[in-house]
Structures are given as C-alpha cells and as structure tokens.
Design a protein around this motif. Sequence first.
Motif, PDB file in Angstrom:
ATOM      1  N   ARG A 281      24.307  23.244  11.877  1.00 20.80           N
ATOM      2  CA  ARG A 281      24.859  23.023  13.233  1.00 20.80           C
ATOM      3  C   ARG A 281      26.007  22.021  13.295  1.00 20.80           C
ATOM      4  O   ARG A 281      26.017  21.149  12.075  1.00 20.80           O
ATOM      5  N   PRO A 282      26.886  22.053  13.963  1.00 16.80           N
ATOM      6  CA  PRO A 282      28.147  21.006  13.939  1.00 16.80           C
ATOM      7  C   PRO A 282      27.568  19.696  13.758  1.00 16.80           C
ATOM      8  O   PRO A 282      28.303  18.933  12.924  1.00 16.80           O
ATOM      9  N   ARG A 283      26.620  19.257  14.276  1.00 14.98           N
ATOM     10  CA  ARG A 283      26.125  17.923  14.205  1.00 14.98           C
ATOM     11  C   ARG A 283      25.552  17.526  13.058  1.00 14.98           C
ATOM     12  O   ARG A 283      25.597  16.423  12.619  1.00 14.98           O
ATOM     13  N   ASP A 284      25.160  18.417  12.204  1.00 18.91           N
ATOM     14  CA  ASP A 284      25.026  18.229  10.938  1.00 18.91           C
ATOM     15  C   ASP A 284      25.996  18.431   9.730  1.00 18.91           C
ATOM     16  O   ASP A 284      25.735  18.729   8.347  1.00 18.91           O
ATOM     17  N   LEU A 285      27.234  18.548  10.036  1.00 24.48           N
ATOM     18  CA  LEU A 285      28.455  19.159   9.209  1.00 24.48           C
ATOM     19  C   LEU A 285      29.436  17.970   9.651  1.00 24.48           C
ATOM     20  O   LEU A 285      29.829  18.026  10.741  1.00 24.48           O
ATOM     21  N   ARG A 286      29.320  17.070   8.763  1.00 28.41           N
ATOM     22  CA  ARG A 286      30.177  15.771   9.125  1.00 28.41           C
ATOM     23  C   ARG A 286      31.448  15.278   8.555  1.00 28.41           C
ATOM     24  O   ARG A 286      31.232  15.628   7.061  1.00 28.41           O
ATOM     25  N   LEU A 287      32.254  14.880   9.009  1.00 30.35           N
ATOM     26  CA  LEU A 287      33.582  14.492   8.237  1.00 30.35           C
ATOM     27  C   LEU A 287      33.486  12.890   8.097  1.00 30.35           C
ATOM     28  O   LEU A 287      33.342  12.264   9.294  1.00 30.35           O
ATOM     29  N   VAL A 288      33.250  12.426   6.984  1.00 27.45           N
ATOM     30  CA  VAL A 288      32.755  10.884   6.935  1.00 27.45           C
ATOM     31  C   VAL A 288      34.012  10.460   6.050  1.00 27.45           C
ATOM     32  O   VAL A 288      34.644  10.941   5.278  1.00 27.45           O
ATOM     33  N   ASP A 289      33.970   9.035   6.100  1.00 30.17           N
ATOM     34  CA  ASP A 289      34.910   8.436   5.230  1.00 30.17           C
ATOM     35  C   ASP A 289      34.305   8.258   3.959  1.00 30.17           C
ATOM     36  O   ASP A 289      34.981   8.023   2.708  1.00 30.17           O
ATOM     37  N   ILE A 317      35.775  30.191  10.445  1.00 25.84           N
ATOM     38  CA  ILE A 317      36.126  28.867  10.697  1.00 25.84           C
ATOM     39  C   ILE A 317      34.845  28.354  11.108  1.00 25.84           C
ATOM     40  O   ILE A 317      34.044  28.409  11.983  1.00 25.84           O
ATOM     41  N   LEU A 318      34.768  27.063  10.542  1.00 27.49           N
ATOM     42  CA  LEU A 318      33.394  26.349  10.739  1.00 27.49           C
ATOM     43  C   LEU A 318      33.933  24.955  11.453  1.00 27.49           C
ATOM     44  O   LEU A 318      35.005  24.516  11.364  1.00 27.49           O
ATOM     45  N   GLN A 319      33.016  24.515  12.286  1.00 32.49           N
ATOM     46  CA  GLN A 319      33.179  23.442  13.217  1.00 32.49           C
ATOM     47  C   GLN A 319      32.230  22.355  12.818  1.00 32.49           C
ATOM     48  O   GLN A 319      30.997  22.600  12.535  1.00 32.49           O
ATOM     49  N   GLY A 320      32.535  20.924  12.657  1.00 28.30           N
ATOM     50  CA  GLY A 320      31.864  19.892  12.425  1.00 28.30           C
ATOM     51  C   GLY A 320      31.853  18.722  13.245  1.00 28.30           C
ATOM     52  O   GLY A 320      32.986  18.745  14.058  1.00 28.30           O
ATOM     53  N   THR A 321      31.237  17.713  13.124  1.00 29.24           N
ATOM     54  CA  THR A 321      31.630  16.304  14.081  1.00 29.24           C
ATOM     55  C   THR A 321      32.374  15.456  13.149  1.00 29.24           C
ATOM     56  O   THR A 321      31.947  15.155  11.868  1.00 29.24           O
ATOM     57  N   ASP A 322      33.104  14.874  13.695  1.00 28.35           N
ATOM     58  CA  ASP A 322      34.223  14.024  13.010  1.00 28.35           C
ATOM     59  C   ASP A 322      33.521  12.457  12.934  1.00 28.35           C
ATOM     60  O   ASP A 322      33.532  11.780  14.207  1.00 28.35           O
ATOM     61  N   HIS A 323      33.050  11.876  11.992  1.00 25.98           N
ATOM     62  CA  HIS A 323      32.302  10.611  12.013  1.00 25.98           C
ATOM     63  C   HIS A 323      33.274   9.297  11.605  1.00 25.98           C
ATOM     64  O   HIS A 323      32.552   8.560  11.128  1.00 25.98           O
ATOM     65  N   ARG A 324      34.409   9.780  11.268  1.00 23.47           N
ATOM     66  CA  ARG A 324      35.158   8.744  10.391  1.00 23.47           C
ATOM     67  C   ARG A 324      35.449   7.765  11.520  1.00 23.47           C
ATOM     68  O   ARG A 324      35.448   7.862  12.719  1.00 23.47           O
ATOM     69  N   ARG A 325      35.596   6.442  11.046  1.00 22.26           N
ATOM     70  CA  ARG A 325      36.165   5.207  11.819  1.00 22.26           C
ATOM     71  C   ARG A 325      37.631   5.557  12.170  1.00 22.26           C
ATOM     72  O   ARG A 325      38.197   6.279  11.749  1.00 22.26           O
ATOM     73  N   ALA A 326      37.841   5.289  13.489  1.00 20.17           N
ATOM     74  CA  ALA A 326      39.098   5.259  14.024  1.00 20.17           C
ATOM     75  C   ALA A 326      40.370   5.039  12.997  1.00 20.17           C
ATOM     76  O   ALA A 326      40.262   3.986  12.324  1.00 20.17           O
ATOM     77  N   PHE A 335      27.390  17.519   3.912  1.00 17.79           N
ATOM     78  CA  PHE A 335      26.269  18.506   4.933  1.00 17.79           C
ATOM     79  C   PHE A 335      24.774  17.635   4.636  1.00 17.79           C
ATOM     80  O   PHE A 335      24.375  17.085   3.933  1.00 17.79           O
ATOM     81  N   VAL A 336      24.560  17.341   6.082  1.00 14.90           N
ATOM     82  CA  VAL A 336      23.155  16.536   6.076  1.00 14.90           C
ATOM     83  C   VAL A 336      22.126  17.668   5.762  1.00 14.90           C
ATOM     84  O   VAL A 336      21.861  18.748   6.227  1.00 14.90           O
ATOM     85  N   PRO A 337      21.483  17.159   4.544  1.00 21.28           N
ATOM     86  CA  PRO A 337      20.274  18.234   3.961  1.00 21.28           C
ATOM     87  C   PRO A 337      19.315  18.483   4.829  1.00 21.28           C
ATOM     88  O   PRO A 337      19.177  19.735   4.739  1.00 21.28           O
ATOM     89  N   GLU A 338      18.642  17.644   6.023  1.00 20.89           N
ATOM     90  CA  GLU A 338      17.636  18.105   6.748  1.00 20.89           C
ATOM     91  C   GLU A 338      18.168  19.253   7.770  1.00 20.89           C
ATOM     92  O   GLU A 338      17.518  19.951   8.405  1.00 20.89           O
ATOM     93  N   GLY A 339      19.726  19.142   8.019  1.00 15.22           N
ATOM     94  CA  GLY A 339      19.974  20.056   8.782  1.00 15.22           C
ATOM     95  C   GLY A 339      20.526  21.595   8.574  1.00 15.22           C
ATOM     96  O   GLY A 339      21.015  22.417   9.138  1.00 15.22           O
ATOM     97  N   LEU A 340      20.215  21.596   7.049  1.00 14.92           N
ATOM     98  CA  LEU A 340      20.462  22.960   6.651  1.00 14.92           C
ATOM     99  C   LEU A 340      19.490  24.142   6.586  1.00 14.92           C
ATOM    100  O   LEU A 340      18.340  23.798   6.398  1.00 14.92           O
ATOM    101  N   MET A 341      19.798  25.198   7.014  1.00 16.11           N
ATOM    102  CA  MET A 341      18.907  26.323   7.291  1.00 16.11           C
ATOM    103  C   MET A 341      19.504  27.453   6.390  1.00 16.11           C
ATOM    104  O   MET A 341      20.615  27.672   6.461  1.00 16.11           O
ATOM    105  N   PHE A 342      18.326  28.068   5.816  1.00 15.77           N
ATOM    106  CA  PHE A 342      18.829  29.276   4.797  1.00 15.77           C
ATOM    107  C   PHE A 342      18.111  30.535   5.389  1.00 15.77           C
ATOM    108  O   PHE A 342      16.938  30.615   5.702  1.00 15.77           O
ATOM    109  N   PHE A 343      18.984  31.459   5.720  1.00 14.87           N
ATOM    110  CA  PHE A 343      18.186  32.875   6.090  1.00 14.87           C
ATOM    111  C   PHE A 343      18.809  33.946   5.034  1.00 14.87           C
ATOM    112  O   PHE A 343      19.725  33.872   4.190  1.00 14.87           O
ATOM    113  N   ASP A 344      17.786  34.915   5.050  1.00 13.02           N
ATOM    114  CA  ASP A 344      18.016  36.019   4.225  1.00 13.02           C
ATOM    115  C   ASP A 344      19.260  36.721   4.857  1.00 13.02           C
ATOM    116  O   ASP A 344      19.170  36.937   6.079  1.00 13.02           O
ATOM    117  N   ALA A 345      20.271  37.041   4.103  1.00  9.46           N
ATOM    118  CA  ALA A 345      21.656  37.429   4.421  1.00  9.46           C
ATOM    119  C   ALA A 345      21.480  38.913   4.983  1.00  9.46           C
ATOM    120  O   ALA A 345      22.023  39.582   6.125  1.00  9.46           O
TER     121      ALA A 345
END
Lengths: 358, 298, 290
Positions: A281-289, A317-326, A335-345
Amino acid sequence: MARIELRNLSIRFGAFKAVDDVNLSIGDGEFVVYLGPSGCGKTTTLRAIAGLVDATSGDILFDGRRVNELRPSERNIAMVFQFVSLYPHLTIAENIVFPLRARGVARAEIARKLDWVTGVFRLGDELRRYPGALPPGARQKVALARAVIRDPAVLLLDEPLSAIDEQFREEMRWELGHLQRELGVTTIYVTHDQREAMSLADRIVLMNHSKIVQVAEPDRIFFEPASVFAGQFIGSPSMNLVDLVPVAGGLRLGDSTVVLGAAELPSGIAGHGRPVRLGVRPRDLRLVDGEGHALAVDDTFAVGRERFFTFRIGEAILQGTDHRRAGGGEGRVRFVPEGLMFFDAESGLRIAGGGRPA
Amino acid sequence: MDTALKPRSTGRLMIVGFLSPTVLLLLFMVAYPIFSLVHYSFYNFSALNPDKGMDWAGLSNYEYLLSDSGIWKRFVFTGKFVFLCVTMQMILGIFVGYRLQKTFRGRDLLFTALMLPMMLSPVVAGFLWRYMLNSEWGVVNFLVSLFGFAKVDWLGQAGPALWAAAVVDTWMWTPFIILLATAAFRGIPETIYEAAEVDGASAAYVFFRITLPMSAPVLFIALILRLIDSFKQYDLFVALTGGGPGSSTETVSFAVAKTAFSYFYTGEASALAVILLCIIMGLAMILVRHLSNMGARH
Amino acid sequence: MTATRNQAYAHLSRWILLVLLGLYTIYNLGPILWLMISSLKSRADLFAMPPKLVFEPDFSGYQSVFGVGAARDSASSVGVFDSLMTSVFVSTVGTTVAVFLGTLAGYVCSRFEFRGKGDFMFFVLSTRMLPPVAVLVFYHMMFARLGLADTWLGLVLIAVFVNVGLATWIMKGFFDGVPKEVEQIAIVNGYSRIYAFLRLVLPMVKGGIAATAGFCFIFAWNEFAFASILTTTRAKTLPVKISTASGATGIEWTQICAAGVVLIIPVLVFFYLIRRHLLMGMTFGVLGRR
C-alpha cells in the motif's frame, strides 16, 4: 432477531450466474456488509434473502428454518432500497405506518409505534408532508423508519445511501450504525463504497464475479486481504502491485534494479517455487531521507497535508508517500517490511506477509 | 427545459408564416362559428328561409329550452348514458390494463389487437351492433337463447336500448382506457411494488392503495376525455338506434342536430348548442388545469 | 401452512383473472370477426337462425360496393363505389393538407416562445373537444352560402379542420424530441433557419410525419357527423353512404357488412403503422411523448 445461513446458494438468470455457490452464516444481531464492484452479485444475494428473487439452487435458512418458499411478507424482514421507494401519494406518517396498516395492526398500536419511531428518527416536523417535498436524504430516513417500525427480524439495506449527497451521507451513516446497535437487529447492508463498509460492518463479505472472495472483520480484510482483488479493492489510494523475479540474494522488483533481500522478505517466500507478486500500500512505500533503495522518482504531489510520489517499474506506475523533511534531498525508497504482502501470481491468493500492525 | 431559440427577425417571420394558415383556418372554423352561434341564440329564425330575417328574441330561446320537458328528457338520457358507459369503460379498462401488465406470450400482439375497436368508424360500430342486436336473427339474442333466457328486443325498448348503446360505446372505448391505464401503471417504479411486497401488503391492498392512487393523474385524463366524448356522442346513435324507439335515445347532440336540420329552428338549436358547448368547455377547462398541474409537478 | 393456502388462493385468482381477460377478448374482437364473416354471406344466410358458421361464400355485397358483376345494374348499388372514391380522395387530400399545416405550426410551437403560445395551443386543442353538431348549425348555412355544401372541396376543408389540431400537437411532440443543437450548429455555420428546418430537422422527424399522417387519415376516413349533414347526394363519403343504405326491402345488410369491411381495411393498415404512437395520437399528444 434471527440467524441467517446461506448454503450453496446459486442464482442464475438464463445463462448468467449472478450468484455462484455461496456459503455464509450470519449471527444474531450482526451487522454484515456486502461489498463489491457493481454486477458482482451482492444485490442479487440480498434480494434472494428478501425473497424478491428465487434461488436457483441451495438453501436460505432463518434460525435454521428453510425460507426459500416463503414470500417476502412471510419472512419477517424489512428492506430499504437504493432508489427511494416511498409512496408519493401518501404523507410521511402514512408511509411509515404502511407496513402495519397492510397487516391490519390495531389503530392504537400503530399510533404507539409511530410515536416511538418518530422520536428515534426525529421526524416530528415532517410527518404531514409528502415525500416529494423532502430532500433525498430525509426520504431515506423515512424509508428506514418504515423498515424498522414493525420490528423485523432482519433488516436488508440495498445501497441506501448512494443516492444522497456526500454531506448528509456521513450523518446518515453514523445514525444508521448507532440505530442498528440500539435495536440489535440482524442487518445486511449492500454497498460498493468501501468507506461505508469499513465504518459500519461487524464483518465484511467481499464479493467478485458472483463469488465470495473473503469474509472478515474490516481491519482484517484491510491488513490481511485474502487475494490481490481484496487487497486492491480495499484501501485508498489503492495497493501497488509488482511482479517479483527471483535473483541471487533475494527477489527483484520487475525489471528494476531493486532487490528485496532476506531482511525484507518473510520466511517461506524463497521456497514458494512459483511466480510471486508483491502488493504494497502507498502508506508502506515511503520516500525517506535515510536508508533505502535508490530509485528515480517520477513525480511528487500533495493532497492536502499528505504528500505522495510516483515512480516506474517497467510499465507499472507505483505510488508511495513522501516522508522527506521539507526541502530535503533526493531521497530513497523504503519498503516497510510489515506492509509487504506476497501473492501467488497465478491464483492471486496471498501466501505470506500482511498482518495487523503491532 | 433550456431557453428557446431567440426569436430574431427570421424567427419572427417564421412564426408568422408557419402559424398564420392554421390560425386563419381555426378563426374561420372555430371562433367565427362559435361567435355566430351565440349571436343566433338570441334570435328567432330559420336557416330554411334566412331572407325572412332574424327577429330579436332575447333570452326566450334559453327560457323555452330550460322549461321544455323534452329537452330535460334528453339531458337526463345523456347523463344516464354517460354515467353508464364511462363507469363500465373505466372499470373494465383498468382491470384489463392491470391484467396486461403481467408478461405472457403474445401479450404485445393481444394488446395491439385489443386497441382496434376505438379506431373504427362509429358508424360501422353502430351498424355492426345493430345487426348483432337484432331481436329476431341477431347473434346476441342467439347467445342469450343458448343460455336459456328469453330473447330481448334490445333496440325496440327504451331501457334495453340505453344499455345497448352503453355496451357499444364501452366496446369501442374500453381500449382507450386500457391504453392509458397501462401507460399509467408502467410509470410506477418496480421498487415501489417490491417495497410493498416486503411490507406484507396483499395484492388487492397494493392495487387499491398504491397502483390506483399513483396512476390517478393519468386515469383522470382518461376519465375527462371519455366524459367529454360520450357527452357529445352523436354518430353512434345515428347508426345504432336513430334516436329511437320514439325519441328515447336522443342525446343532447342528437337534439341539436334534429332541431337544426329537421325542424330548422336555427335560433333554438343555437341556444341548445351554446349550452352543450358550455358543458363541454367546462370539462375541457378541468382537463387543461389538471394537465398544467401535472406539468408543474414534473 | 399459510404459504400453501396463499398459493392456492393466488392460483385461483390468477385463473379467474385469466378467464375474465378471455371473455373480454371475445367481447372486444368477436364483433369485428363477426362482421368479416357476415360480409361473405348471402342474404339468406345472413338472416339464418341459428347463425351459420359454415356457408357458401357469397361476394354480392363486395360486388355492389365496387360496382361490378351482377350488382352493377341494381339501383341500390349505384353510388357506393362513388362514395368509396369520395372517401379516398377527401381523406388523402385532407390528411396531406392537415399534416402540412400541423408540421409548420408544430415546429414553431416546439422551437419558439412567443406571446399567446399557450392560448394558441388551447385553441388548437379545442378542435378535439368541440361537439361537431354545435358548429354544424353554423357550417350548414355557411357552406350553403359559399357553395361548399355537397362538394369534395367542402369535405376536404372539414377533413383538414378535424385534423389540423391533432397534427399540430403530435408534430410538436416529435419536434420536441429533436435537440435544439441541430439548428444551432447549422446557424453557427452560416446556414439559414429555413435551411436548418427543411434540410436537417424535417428529415429527422420523417417517422413522426408518417405516424401523424396515419392518425389523420384514420380520423378523416371515419369522420361522419360533418359529412352526414353537409353532403346530400353528390359527395357522400362511405360512412355516410352506409348510414343511408336502406332500400325497398329495408336495410341492405349485405352491402353494409361488405362496406363496413372495406371501411375497416385501410384503418387496419394505418393502425398497424401507428401502433407504437397510439398513446400520443389518442390523447392529442398530451401523453406518451418520447
């Protein structure tokens, strides 16, 4: 009050299977929300429970008694429809007491019930008016009052809020949830709006292509989706999906250079032996410093307070949340490890990952 | 509705050019005759010898009509006829229309076929039934005798003749009620019925408390149109009974025609025509008001 | 069990309703069928009691209507064929003119707002309401004075008058169904309003014009009250001729039945063409506009 059970319920319209072998049991006083895209069979299921549509095969049981052959009026149910079904030539009061009058309930009893329901729904001022003079939201409130006035064992709601404007919908949703808990009536609610489902349901029944995909509490369906469809249908903005390619030292995201190493992967994935897709989910895919994968960011944008970024992996196209400081630097993708889900393709079923946050 | 096109100069030309033939025709064929009719009704004169001139009669034509028992008899007969046939048509039409709501094989074909009688000439209808109602060799009396009843002289007695006329008018115009009733019933959304079913209302309860009241606006149009048409009924009586036996089946329209074209009391006929017109226009006004109310509600 | 009792009750009422519908169908369609059967009977079979269902077909009624065969010389048949021709001519010309006028007026009423439009529409509607005999008192004299009595021209005028209001209202309904943008685009592109009306809008309502003509023809064809009083000998329409078809031996039933069928046939044809627009046509365009 009643328990409801669906056993191998199938409904066909000609060659079209609207409901395909559905099994479900609903507890006494439970609030169950049927959720799914349009045409998935959720409304048809509801109408079968009401008796407005005949089951092609399978059983519908109320408190263990088979009701397939009973007419709607004999099932002790009440229903609120998507489009307003008030009788335009009757006043609000006459509309509300219609089910009682139709059954020949005594006058004094009718008056008593009307008093009660008027109080519950605060309809005192509207009683003498006609439906045409009321806004759609208020009309649905009246329809709801008409539904509960005769203490039905089961309350069936078919997208009751979808024709109401946004502002009034919130209020009605809250009232509805409140009322259901107060009355304790077994309630089945059909909607295609995940927010309604998440906020109202004890349990959500997620349907797709005439079949049940998952039955679970709202939290669980969000954090532990049974399949790719469940993961994508619930949550907004919706979950990103990427095919994973096995490489030395882990799994690579598509044709990118990003490789998820052992630290980021749950155990068991490596030994799956079949193609795997990652859902995040975008909330678990973060752009960080700080630490993270180096990826070329396509675009960043803000929706109110929340900032998002996008990047490409192949066509996706993947979408994530931007957590960088201004005014931060280029940033790295984490990638937040707890937020990763794996599906059989192939099957789309979840094989690992997910789970409630600690 | 969005705003109409601006009537600029070509537009204005078009309005005048396109409307004036119709306006002129109607002025000549409606307004002028009605104006003349009112004018004549105050005079004693006969179209047979218009050269003899017109004698001012004031209200005497009206006074005479209102005091003449023969005229009252015709109003009473017309009233009975209107009441009988409109009641029968409405009940029958609503019932058949309701039954035709249900789908079954060949319904559309049956529906179209059932519409046929109202498209026929009233003269054909009148003679056809006159033929079938003949007391000696008519097929109706044959059927009557099959069931063991005595033959009835349908058109030879005042009472049965009234009923016969009402049955024939009902035969012709029940399809009209069916047509409007089915349209009205179709306008009621399916969820309304589903809600009623869930609410536990019986079929009869739904019909009388929901179907009928909700289609009332359209059924009212049907009722008024039928009242107007049956009140001015003329053709059918010419063909079916010729006003007889005696003068027992003469409607008001029939009386106007007889006064004007058999006796040539043109002034008197004009006065009676004016009274007839007023009644019809009264009904028409009710209809127009109802229509504009309906329009306003949408 | 309430369920089974209810079902038995529903079953019974369904059958009763079906039987009633069947009886009504017989009442509705039986007479027309009876007319068709009777028109093929000889005079003797016509009066047979009990009525004959099996009989030798006899075309003498039709022969006299069309003025052929043995009936040609019999005095009673003279004029029936002439009446048929009168009816055909009057209905056709009257319909054409009424539809022409109604199309023009209907277009203006659909597209423009102008003072007195409501009054005009009501005025037009009044032709549906007027009792014919009322205006006939005046027409009778007027037609005599203008030399229109007992002429085809007079009958055509009546056929136009009877239908022009209907044509206006129905055509307005059809024009209402054509989006205004059709003309707006044409005008923006430099075409005239007349051009837009003739070349763009009219072709789009072809079906409507046909339906309107169908209605007008039926009403003109069936018209009796006016024709019966305004014509005496030369210009009798078929309905009028039928109503006066009595000879030395009483009413000429063989002729009447055959003429009745001949009167019905064009109605059947046009009725089939307009069946989809019945609601609109029978309510003066008040209901059933699409």
